[in-house]
Motif scaffolding. Structure first.
Motif, short mmCIF file in Angstrom:
data_model
loop_
_atom_site.label_atom_id
_atom_site.label_comp_id
_atom_site.label_asym_id
_atom_site.label_seq_id
_atom_site.Cartn_x
_atom_site.Cartn_y
_atom_site.Cartn_z
N ARG A 1 0.84 -1.21 0.00
CA ARG A 1 0.00 0.00 0.00
C ARG A 1 0.87 1.26 0.00
O ARG A 1 0.62 2.20 -0.76
CB ARG A 1 -0.92 -0.02 1.24
CG ARG A 1 -1.76 1.25 1.38
CD ARG A 1 -2.70 1.14 2.57
NE ARG A 1 -2.00 0.97 3.83
CZ ARG A 1 -1.37 1.96 4.48
NH1 ARG A 1 -1.32 3.18 3.96
NH2 ARG A 1 -0.78 1.73 5.65
N LEU B 1 -0.99 4.74 -1.33
CA LEU B 1 -2.40 4.66 -0.94
C LEU B 1 -2.53 4.83 0.56
O LEU B 1 -1.74 4.26 1.33
CB LEU B 1 -3.00 3.31 -1.34
CG LEU B 1 -3.22 3.03 -2.83
CD1 LEU B 1 -3.62 1.57 -3.02
CD2 LEU B 1 -4.30 3.95 -3.39
N THR B 2 -3.50 5.58 1.02
CA THR B 2 -3.78 5.66 2.45
C THR B 2 -4.62 4.45 2.85
O THR B 2 -5.19 3.76 2.00
CB THR B 2 -4.55 6.94 2.79
OG1 THR B 2 -5.85 6.88 2.18
CG2 THR B 2 -3.80 8.18 2.29
N GLU C 1 -8.14 4.97 1.59
CA GLU C 1 -8.31 4.74 0.16
C GLU C 1 -8.37 3.26 -0.18
O GLU C 1 -9.22 2.82 -0.97
CB GLU C 1 -7.17 5.41 -0.61
CG GLU C 1 -7.25 6.94 -0.62
CD GLU C 1 -6.00 7.58 -1.18
OE1 GLU C 1 -6.08 8.73 -1.63
OE2 GLU C 1 -4.92 6.93 -1.14
N LEU C 2 -7.47 2.46 0.42
CA LEU C 2 -7.48 1.03 0.14
C LEU C 2 -8.72 0.38 0.75
O LEU C 2 -9.32 -0.53 0.16
CB LEU C 2 -6.21 0.36 0.68
CG LEU C 2 -6.10 -1.15 0.43
CD1 LEU C 2 -6.23 -1.47 -1.06
CD2 LEU C 2 -4.77 -1.69 0.97
N ARG D 1 -11.66 1.66 1.03
CA ARG D 1 -12.79 1.91 0.12
C ARG D 1 -12.74 0.97 -1.07
O ARG D 1 -13.77 0.45 -1.53
CB ARG D 1 -12.77 3.37 -0.35
CG ARG D 1 -13.30 4.36 0.67
CD ARG D 1 -13.63 5.70 0.04
NE ARG D 1 -12.43 6.35 -0.49
CZ ARG D 1 -11.65 7.16 0.22
NH1 ARG D 1 -11.93 7.41 1.50
NH2 ARG D 1 -10.59 7.73 -0.34
N LYS D 2 -11.53 0.72 -1.61
CA LYS D 2 -11.39 -0.21 -2.72
C LYS D 2 -11.87 -1.61 -2.35
O LYS D 2 -12.39 -2.36 -3.19
CB LYS D 2 -9.93 -0.29 -3.17
CG LYS D 2 -9.43 0.90 -3.99
CD LYS D 2 -7.95 0.73 -4.31
CE LYS D 2 -7.45 1.81 -5.25
NZ LYS D 2 -7.87 1.59 -6.65
N ARG E 1 -11.63 2.48 7.86
CA ARG E 1 -10.23 2.07 7.73
C ARG E 1 -9.74 1.25 8.91
O ARG E 1 -8.68 0.64 8.86
CB ARG E 1 -9.33 3.29 7.55
CG ARG E 1 -9.14 4.13 8.80
CD ARG E 1 -8.07 5.19 8.60
NE ARG E 1 -7.78 5.88 9.83
CZ ARG E 1 -6.94 5.44 10.76
NH1 ARG E 1 -6.32 4.28 10.60
NH2 ARG E 1 -6.73 6.13 11.87
#
Length: 371
Positions: A18, A23-24, A27-28, A30-31, A37
């Motif tokens: 990551r 990527l924060t 962000e990951l 959400r993916k 988080r």
């Protein structure tokens, strides 16, 4: 591999991948379809198990194969390296680091499979960035005495590093310009030496990288350090490492006694013979004599380029890797825990080359190779 160790490994690798993709966690997350988080944070910390489908989703999100999270014969997200190199492109250095990570991971994993626990470094030097060069020299003299390295410290240094520190020493084939490296990994520190270098350079690389292993926490070395250290306005940590290496390989009592016994022997001949006996380079011996006050600096500076130390012909390269490393690999192959094909792939060797290396170290494999 225990469940917890695998969880820790997966979490560590997710974080490393990551970070490499900038990527924060949010962000990951959400993916992956996580509601927050915190779920990903728990996974990265090894506190939450990753399900099979989640692992597939992670591989897709990070654009890697699932095996990258599970393969214990890799170092991802752990282990720091410092290289002694000059004029080497980053792609070449990165490729060497990737292979070195595979060697180290293989040694560690096979040890864990055989029940060998990682060994914490039992010795560190009380040196810091503000320490003097005299402090570094005194630490080397102390280590020479404590480890009983004798009249030719270079001959005993590798064994002392392995037995007293539990560290791994590997003689490897590296690209031109890469002289040596050190790696810090909890439970397993490693020193890599380019076996194609001269005897004097190999000795100094081993002693120089030992300094970094013993002072890494207080003075982390840069990722890439120069082969030649500037005596003035150079990197202070590297200057200390050079001072430490010179004294460790050429302790004052040994050099002074040899100098006193020289008599009327021709100086260049004495230097060539003594450098060969101590397994160091002639320039290194010259400057050691200056530092001990046995030769004036001006005389050394007036000398021409140094010839190779007298050694009676071409110098012999060390065997590839090390006896301890090959013993562990061959033992795993013989016990059926590792196939020859897999072992060769991890070490970057064909099966024939693997068999030859094992036999050269005294561990012939019983498997028959195809004709």
């Amino acid at each position: 591999m225990t469940t917890q160790r695998q969880q820790d490994q997966i979490g560590r690798r997710i974080k490393a991948l990551r970070d490499a993709r900038n990527l924060t966690q949010a962000e990951l997350a959400r993916k992956l379809g996580f509601s927050d988080r915190q779920t990903l944070a728990a996974i990265e910390a090894g506190e939450r198990r990753v399900g099979p489908q989640e692992l597939v989703s992670l591989a897709e999100a990070l654009n890697v194969e699932v095996d990258l999270f599970l393969d214990p014969f890799q170092l991802i997200g752990e282990g720091a390296f410092s290289f002694r190199a000059r004029g080497v492109e980053e792609t070449v250095l990165a490729a060497f680091e990737e292979q070195a990570r595979r060697w180290i991971a293989t040694y560690r994993e096979l040890g864990l499979q055989a029940g060998s626990e990682p060994r914490r470094l039992g010795h560190k030097l009380e040196l810091y960035p503000w320490s003097s060069f005299e402090d570094a020299a005194a630490s080397a003299e102390m280590l020479w005495k404590e480890w009983e390295l004798g009249d030719v410290p270079a001959d005993r240094l590798e064994e002392a590093i392995e037995t007293r520190l539990g560290a791994l020493v590997l003689y490897v084939d590296a690209a031109e310009g890469i002289s040596g490296a050190a790696s810090q990994l909890p439970g397993l520190h490693t020193i890599l030496v380019n076996r194609r270098e001269s005897q004097g350079r190999r000795s100094f690389d081993l002693a120089h990288e030992l300094f970094h292993v013993l002072t890494w926490d207080a003075m982390p070395p840069r990722r890439v350090e120069p082969l030649e250290v500037k005596p003035v306005k150079g990197n202070r940590v590297e200057q200390m490492a050079e001072s430490f290496a010179a004294v460790l390989l050429m302790p004052a009592p040994i050099v002074s006694d040899r100098w006193a016994a020289r008599g009327g022997e021709d100086l260049p001949l004495w230097m060539s013979r003594t450098a060969a006996q101590l397994r160091v380079s002639i320039p290194a011996l010259r400057w050691r004599l200056v530092n001990l006050g046995l030769m004036p600096k001006a005389e050394v500076q007036s000398m021409g380029s140094a010839p190779r130390p007298a050694g009676g012909g071409p110098q012999q390269m060390p065997l590839l890797f090390s006896r301890r490393f090959v013993e562990r690999v061959s033992g795993a192959v013989e016990a059926g825990r590792l196939s020859m094909r897999r072992a060769g792939g991890l070490l970057g060797l064909s099966r024939t080359e693997l068999a030859d290396v094992c036999a050269a170290h005294g561990y012939p494999l019983s498997y028959e190779l195809p004709g």
